[in-house]
Design an enzyme around this catalytic site. Structure first.
Site, PDB file in Angstrom:
ATOM      1  N   ARG A 268       1.109   6.621   5.456  1.00 33.48           N
ATOM      2  CA  ARG A 268       0.576   6.527   4.142  1.00 33.48           C
ATOM      3  C   ARG A 268      -0.169   7.907   3.931  1.00 33.48           C
ATOM      4  NH1 ARG A 268      -2.979   2.223   2.403  1.00 33.48           N
ATOM      5  NH2 ARG A 268      -4.409   4.080   2.157  1.00 33.48           N
ATOM      6  N   HIS A 272      -4.104   4.094  -1.475  1.00 34.57           N
ATOM      7  CA  HIS A 272      -2.756   3.030  -1.683  1.00 34.57           C
ATOM      8  C   HIS A 272      -2.017   3.082  -2.936  1.00 34.57           C
ATOM      9  CE1 HIS A 272      -1.500  -1.363  -1.178  1.00 34.57           C
ATOM     10  NE2 HIS A 272      -2.532  -1.516  -2.224  1.00 34.57           N
ATOM     11  N   TYR A 281     -12.653   5.557   3.418  1.00 36.07           N
ATOM     12  CA  TYR A 281     -12.619   4.663   4.925  1.00 36.07           C
ATOM     13  C   TYR A 281     -11.908   5.425   6.074  1.00 36.07           C
ATOM     14  CZ  TYR A 281      -7.687   3.204   1.696  1.00 36.07           C
ATOM     15  OH  TYR A 281      -7.305   3.778   1.568  1.00 36.07           O
TER      16      TYR A 281
END
Length: 376
Positions: A268, A272, A281
């Site tokens: 990805r 998100h 992160y």
């Protein structure tokens, strides 16, 4: 039942992105795979150009969606950049009468199934519960509840069995969803009843902010044989391999051999959703590593090596992308907000007394506001 691609049972291969079946390398070189090759023997340069065009148009929809959300025109958007090969490749293996149960990120699947420009944006804008009739394009309303669509797909597949047809159902979900009970329960039912369903796990390495290695110390595809379901771990950035994998899985289901499971290893590239900040992160080096594995760039490289990527083709794809992007934007900006009472429309196929009572109550409630406030 056996798996088409042998997995290493002794190594923590969940992080090994090269322990996959593939037909096109990240550099665009066509390689052989005896298990996958027979399933794409008909794919010539022109068919590859079609897959490239599909992925480019899907990326344009995605780019437009992100921009519209950032401009305040959409409430949210779930980007799919980097996952175009998984979505387009697998979706191109279906027949029109098959039925697909997607999550909220399968823009490419909806595109291949025939979604219209407005279908990508109106739900994210809050104008409708679902922006298309599922039976028009053989695709269920995108599921937000993680993994629930796997149960829906198996239920539909069991209905197919009782109808006595050779249709196939499919469920798309992410790596994070495989930790949900719904997905595991769905595989139990699918295996027990030998239902004609394909499970597609899009392993994009991150379940929001949790890396896949937190929940999977070994390849996710290795779980399915424990349920009696054959599986395949494929390079999710290789559109040709994804097409071959789904053709195998669909054939397995259609001829009565039961369910199949595909783990498409991809990445990805974006957040998100547009409410997420992946820089908190994820390491930038990791992102750049995957950027060099771009699914569209590798097919361009393959087509160039075949002298099938000329200026006319480039211009034609660009023009189609511009047109589609403009249509998506126009559908968003031209959306007309329905009156609040319309929230009760299309909840049931037939009149329902309980719903009518609620509608009457809500209508009385709305009367307490002036018309200008209600319109807002």
């Amino acid at each position: 039942m056996t798996m088409m691609h042998t997995l290493n049972p002794t190594a923590e291969a969940a992080i090994d992105i090269d322990d996959v079946a593939r037909l096109v390398t990240p550099e665009g070189e066509r390689v052989a795979d005896p298990d996958l090759d027979p399933w794409v023997a008909d794919i010539d340069a022109e068919a590859l150009r079609g897959l490239y065009r599909d992925m480019m148009l899907v990326r344009r929809i995605d780019t437009e969606g992100v921009a519209l959300q950032r401009q305040g025109q959409l409430g949210l958007w779930a980007p799919c950049q980097g996952q175009e090969a998984t979505q387009v490749g697998t979706a191109r293996a279906f027949r029109s009468d098959d039925f697909v149960f997607p999550s909220y990120r399968e823009i490419g699947v909806s595109f291949v199934r025939g979604a219209k420009p407005e279908d990508y944006v109106l739900a994210w804008r809050g104008e409708a519960h679902s922006t298309y009739n599922p039976y028009d394009i053989g695709t269920a309303t995108p599921q937000i509840i993680i993994g629930a669509q796997s149960l829906h797909a198996v239920g539909y597949a069991m209905g197919i069995q009782r109808d006595g047809t050779d249709q196939v159902a499919a469920a798309y979900f992410g790596d994070g969803a495989t930790s949900q009970g719904d997905v595991n329960e769905a595989m139990v039912f699918a295996s027990s009843f030998r239902s004609p369903v394909v499970f597609v796990c899009t392993n994009n390495q991150w379940a929001i902010s949790e890396p896949v290695t937190v929940q999977a110390k070994f390849p996710i595809a290795g779980r399915a044989p424990g349920f009696g379901i054959p599986s395949l771990r494929v390079d999710g950035n290789d559109v040709l391999a994804c097409l071959a994998a789904m053709r195998w899985a669909v054939d397995n289901a259609r001829r009565g051999s039961g369910p199949a499971f595909i783990e498409a290893v991809t990445y990805r590239m974006g957040p998100h959703t547009t409410s997420d900040d992946p820089t908190r992160y994820r390491d930038s080096d990791e992102v750049e590593k995957w950027r060099r594995r771009d699914p569209i760039a590798r097919i361009e490289a393959l087509l160039r090596s075949q002298d099938a990527f000329d200026d006319d083709f480039i211009s034609d794809v660009a023009a189609q992308a511009d047109k589609l992007g403009a249509e998506v934007r126009a559908a968003t900006l031209g959306a007309v907000t329905r009156p609040p009472i319309a929230v009760f429309d299309n909840v049931y196929a037939e009149p329902h007394s309980g719903l009518a009572e609620q509608r009457d109550w809500y209508a009385s409630y709305l009367e307490g506001f002036d018309s200008e406030q209600v319109a807002r």
